[in-house]
Design an enzyme around this catalytic site. Structure first.
Site, PDB file in Angstrom:
ATOM      1  N   GLY A   1       4.233   9.309  -2.758  1.00 37.85           N
ATOM      2  CA  GLY A   1       4.375  10.718  -2.427  1.00 37.85           C
ATOM      3  C   GLY A   1       4.011  11.063  -0.995  1.00 37.85           C
ATOM      4  N   LYS A   2       3.634  10.068  -0.201  1.00 36.14           N
ATOM      5  CA  LYS A   2       3.282  10.326   1.195  1.00 36.14           C
ATOM      6  C   LYS A   2       4.552  10.587   1.988  1.00 36.14           C
ATOM      7  CE  LYS A   2      -0.047   9.581   4.532  1.00 36.14           C
ATOM      8  NZ  LYS A   2      -1.119  10.540   4.454  1.00 36.14           N
TER       9      LYS A   2
ATOM     10  N   SER B   1       3.504  -4.678  -0.135  1.00 32.55           N
ATOM     11  CA  SER B   1       4.001  -3.329   0.177  1.00 32.55           C
ATOM     12  C   SER B   1       4.818  -2.742  -0.965  1.00 32.55           C
ATOM     13  CB  SER B   1       4.845  -3.337   1.461  1.00 32.55           C
ATOM     14  OG  SER B   1       4.946  -2.037   2.002  1.00 32.55           O
ATOM     15  N   PRO B   2       4.295  -2.784  -2.187  1.00 30.11           N
ATOM     16  CA  PRO B   2       5.060  -2.271  -3.334  1.00 30.11           C
ATOM     17  C   PRO B   2       5.241  -0.758  -3.304  1.00 30.11           C
ATOM     18  CG  PRO B   2       2.813  -2.770  -3.991  1.00 30.11           C
ATOM     19  CD  PRO B   2       2.964  -3.290  -2.584  1.00 30.11           C
ATOM     20  N   LEU B   3       4.436  -0.064  -2.497  1.00 36.94           N
ATOM     21  CA  LEU B   3       4.552   1.397  -2.396  1.00 36.94           C
ATOM     22  C   LEU B   3       5.106   1.824  -1.043  1.00 36.94           C
ATOM     23  CD1 LEU B   3       1.163   2.431  -4.068  1.00 36.94           C
ATOM     24  CD2 LEU B   3       3.393   2.014  -5.141  1.00 36.94           C
TER      25      LEU B   3
ATOM     26  N   GLY C   1       2.919   3.881   1.140  1.00 38.61           N
ATOM     27  CA  GLY C   1       2.579   5.173   0.545  1.00 38.61           C
ATOM     28  C   GLY C   1       3.751   6.093   0.298  1.00 38.61           C
TER      29      GLY C   1
ATOM     30  N   LEU D   1       6.217   5.711  -1.666  1.00 35.49           N
ATOM     31  CA  LEU D   1       6.499   5.768  -3.100  1.00 35.49           C
ATOM     32  C   LEU D   1       5.331   6.360  -3.896  1.00 35.49           C
ATOM     33  CD1 LEU D   1       8.298   2.329  -3.424  1.00 35.49           C
ATOM     34  CD2 LEU D   1       9.339   4.587  -3.717  1.00 35.49           C
TER      35      LEU D   1
ATOM     36  N   TYR E   1      -6.537 -11.269   7.716  1.00 42.61           N
ATOM     37  CA  TYR E   1      -6.841  -9.890   7.356  1.00 42.61           C
ATOM     38  C   TYR E   1      -8.260  -9.548   7.808  1.00 42.61           C
ATOM     39  CZ  TYR E   1      -2.684 -10.031   4.385  1.00 42.61           C
ATOM     40  OH  TYR E   1      -1.403 -10.154   3.909  1.00 42.61           O
TER      41      TYR E   1
END
Length: 326
Positions: free
Chosen positions: A203-204, A194-196, A199, A201, A54
């Site tokens: 709202g993106k 990557s739980p969202l 983005g 999840l 990273y």
């Protein structure tokens, strides 16, 4: 409690994976990530995830600097690159991670499965060798499907596989078919990256960068009117954001979501998700709205499956010398 490690951690954590590739950016970006880490620590979040790749090591260095400055006793997960498949290369990578962090990580994971010609036992020997040298407290893997995880567990001698870090979210529920039940049965903790879903999840809806444009999960979830409606109604009912609800759903499933942070508000969402107990009615509604994503992307977990077909030296050339990190 994080699986069989005995480590007490917040139920959600900060993932520097999302920020990692951006850590070569401006001083303002670096300052934002630093402030997010500090805010997370202040709010009681003590689980942090990073990796040697990273930002080409910059993510580990930044996290190590902040933890030394604050003196906070955080639980740190880091990962050696998946192209490292010999005992010597894994131990040397772990030594380098310890230098950048300024301390040994609590958890050392192998970032992705090795090429098909490499016996998984060789990877496990390397992880155990690092732990025996005091370079990690516990060992684990990342992105390992159920058959390879089972093989890795068979290979252990002195240490157990404590964690498997995989893609898991409302929009990517493939792990629930075979992998997660196997992990639950054997006490292997699931850290969710990557739980969202980049983005979606949270709202993106606009694919405004290459990563989002190339990600079919982001595109599907961003356009899923039913899931977005149910998620939005739950957020409004609870007085929180969509991101908090999506991460709290993972917590309710027994996973440890690693939410990428680049600013203070992201850290605050992690802390809020760790505290939030979703009502069963909301969990059930989200389950129904996302049911299609249990099988839409397949029935067997296969993220980063390309790694099995690409020789390790070619992977190293790509990530270390051409991309200079991820």
């Amino acid at each position: 409690m994080l699986g069989r490690t005995g480590l007490r951690v917040s139920r959600a954590g900060v993932g520097l994976w999302q920020a990692g590739s951006r850590l070569w950016g401006t001083r303002g970006q670096l300052r934002g990530v630093r402030e997010a880490i500090l805010r997370a620590l202040k709010l009681g979040v003590n689980l942090f995830d990073t990796a040697e790749l990273y930002g080409g090591g910059a993510s580990e260095r930044l996290l190590g600097e902040v933890l030394r400055e604050t003196g906070e006793d955080a639980v740190v997960t880091t990962k050696v690159a998946g192209f490292r498949t010999t005992v010597d290369s894994i131990v040397k990578a772990a030594e380098a991670s310890r230098r950048r962090l300024g301390r040994a990580p609590d958890l050392l994971l192998h970032h992705w499965p090795p090429p098909f010609y490499v016996d998984v036992c060789r990877v496990v020997r390397g992880l155990e060798g690092a732990a025996e040298k005091g370079l990690a407290g516990y060992i684990g893997v990342s992105n390992y499907p159920q058959p390879l995880l089972a093989r890795a567990m068979e290979c252990t001698r002195r240490y157990e596989i404590a964690v498997n870090q995989v893609h898991y979210s409302l929009g990517y529920r493939v792990a629930e078919n075979r992998l997660k039940p196997f992990m639950d049965q054997h006490g292997v903790a699931l850290q969710a990256w990557s739980p969202l879903d980049k983005g979606a999840l949270a709202g993106k809806t606009r694919a405004d960068n290459m990563a989002r444009r190339l990600d079919p999960v982001f595109r599907a979830v961003a356009r899923d009117g039913e899931l977005q409606r149910v998620l939005g109604e739950a957020a409004e009912r609870l007085g929180v954001s969509k991101a908090v609800v999506a991460a709290a759903w993972l917590v309710a499933k027994g996973a440890f979501p690693l939410v990428g942070v680049r600013k203070r508000s992201h850290a605050e969402a992690v802390a809020e998700a760790a505290r939030l107990e979703l009502p069963s009615s909301i969990i059930e509604a989200l389950d129904r709205a996302s049911e299609r994503y249990r099988t839409r992307w397949g029935t067997c977990y296969s993220e980063l499956r390309w790694s099995r077909a690409v020789p390790g030296p070619l992977q190293a050339l790509l990530f270390r010398y051409l991309l200079r990190g991820i």
